[in-house]
Design a protein around this motif. Sequence first.
Motif, short mmCIF file in Angstrom:
data_model
loop_
_atom_site.label_atom_id
_atom_site.label_comp_id
_atom_site.label_asym_id
_atom_site.label_seq_id
_atom_site.Cartn_x
_atom_site.Cartn_y
_atom_site.Cartn_z
N ARG A 174 9.30 8.03 -10.58
CA ARG A 174 10.44 7.20 -10.17
C ARG A 174 11.32 6.93 -11.39
NH1 ARG A 174 7.80 2.43 -6.41
NH2 ARG A 174 6.12 3.67 -5.48
N MET A 225 9.59 -3.57 -8.46
CA MET A 225 8.77 -2.55 -7.79
C MET A 225 7.28 -2.79 -8.05
SD MET A 225 10.93 1.03 -8.12
CE MET A 225 11.27 0.94 -9.87
N ALA A 240 6.25 -5.47 -5.66
CA ALA A 240 6.25 -4.96 -4.28
C ALA A 240 5.05 -4.06 -4.03
CB ALA A 240 7.56 -4.22 -4.01
N ASP A 241 4.67 -3.26 -5.02
CA ASP A 241 3.54 -2.33 -4.86
C ASP A 241 2.22 -2.93 -5.32
OD1 ASP A 241 5.16 -0.33 -3.83
OD2 ASP A 241 5.56 0.55 -5.81
N ARG A 242 2.25 -4.22 -5.75
CA ARG A 242 1.04 -4.91 -6.21
C ARG A 242 0.33 -4.12 -7.31
NH1 ARG A 242 -0.70 -8.91 -2.45
NH2 ARG A 242 0.58 -8.92 -0.57
N LEU A 243 1.08 -3.73 -8.32
CA LEU A 243 0.51 -2.95 -9.42
C LEU A 243 -0.29 -3.85 -10.36
CD1 LEU A 243 3.42 -0.49 -10.31
CD2 LEU A 243 1.50 -0.18 -8.75
N ARG A 258 -4.47 -0.23 -9.33
CA ARG A 258 -3.18 0.43 -9.16
C ARG A 258 -2.47 0.39 -10.52
NH1 ARG A 258 -1.55 1.36 -4.11
NH2 ARG A 258 0.68 1.08 -4.58
N MET A 304 0.83 5.88 -10.86
CA MET A 304 2.24 6.05 -10.51
C MET A 304 3.01 6.27 -11.81
SD MET A 304 2.49 2.89 -7.80
CE MET A 304 4.16 3.30 -7.31
#
Length: 530
Positions: A81, A96, A99-102, A7, A36
């Motif tokens: 974003r 973020m 939270a998104d486990r990037l 990710r 992203m």
Amino acid sequence: MNTPSLRIALLLSGDLATRFQADIAHFLCDLSVAPMFFSLPWLRRGPGLLFSLYQRLDRLLAPVAVDPFAPADLPGGLRIRELPDTAQWAHELGRMARADRLDLLIVPGDLEIPPGLPAAFRHGLLVLDFLDFASQAPVQAFAALADPASCWEPRLVWHTAKQPPRLLYRSASAVFPLSLSRTAAPACVTAARFVPRMVRELQDGGPQAWEARATPLEAAPPAAIPGNAAMRRFLFRLARRAAATAWRDIFFRPQWFLALRRGGGDPFDLGGFTPAFPPDASGWADPFPFVRDGVTHLFFEHIDKDTGHGRIAVMTQAPDGTFGPPHTVLHTPHHLSYPFVFEWGGEVYMVPESAQAARVELFRAVRFPLEWEPAATLLPGVRAVDSTLFEHEGRWWLMANLRLEGGSSWDELSVFYADSPLGPFVPHPGNPVVSDVRRSRPAGRVFRHGGRLYRPAQDCSGHYGRALAILEIETLTPRAYRETEVARHEAAVLGQGDSLHTYNSVPGLEAVDGHRYIPRLTCPRRRPGG
């Protein structure tokens, strides 16, 4: 090893992406990674007035095939974003990311990294620090051009939580003394591939692969967008360079020539070569001597004096040691050069450079040395330059530089291998195995000396074919490649000219080539008594 799907996020300085940023995103998608996007639009700023005007004029006068700084579309369906316009943007991005486990953040440009940000991403940050992040201006390229240096070095820097920043990838590229666009664009086309190369390495080998590659970061000279006063000084120096170049090009024309040394020579000492000049304004380059039935033949590129079009010619050595007149042996609608001649299975073959035809072609001698026929296509659909074949440890290897759209053919060496010189050739998983304008492009046959394996390579920093490097090939397997530079020869060794970019030898003869400028107009000789 295959890691779970990564990710990855890309940090932008605005809502509109450049071709450079979009290329990185598209390359990641090709690796089954859907990146992203986060943006800092409030940080976006343009360069100064004179710098902007110079960039526009330079793009008009020196257009490039691919402009990495032109607007471009990101992959469809991916949302951007926007981060808050406060000093807390890094805190919000980190929140973020957790939270998104990037896994990774890509930063296309030099940006002051807040201390806690790398810890929010499992594998840290990758920063392409040769651009100004806010404006996307190629500040490092400009600094090298203003100096002027012979090359500059786009690099990829790895930021992690518990380590100082480390260098993960670098590639020296040429500086074109009259143009920022020509200096920056090809290098940035290449640099956009740094990220997918390292991501693929991470996918295959895990973070241990990066740890094995990473080296301490050398301090780079600070570079920033020049103000108007600095631009005025630069433009004055640039005008002087342009005037000197125009004067030279009006009154002189370039010419490649050969130089020969007889007897047993030393590739690490190139003194004592005798120039062999074309009889007119045409050019002779890329000499490949070859011995057949005890007779030495010298193959080379013959450059048309009016069109610059290259064809392959040969001169044959007479019993008294002199060479006869050149005879054309290969002439096609596309440019030909670098006549790599070798023997295998009792037959003689040639691999000339045919990059304009987008393939690597193999020819077989029908009536040596004058008649040749197509025998195979070794690499289809590639613009490969200076293909060089050799046998090593039971395999045939092919080395060449590949020209990518908008990129340079000087910077990166790729390797392929096969069971025979007829192919089929398999690309080396480490391609490109060399990424450095100072030692990438092949410059002649790979040879053995003292039981060791060496290859000559061109140093194209400053200008094409400026100097010759000799590299020892220390490791060459289907999985690994390593080489070390052991010698370097400047053009001054020939006593004239500004370039030296091929070295080949056979028993009793060594051949190199050089480059000089000759007058466009010659004064007629006066008749005796006139």
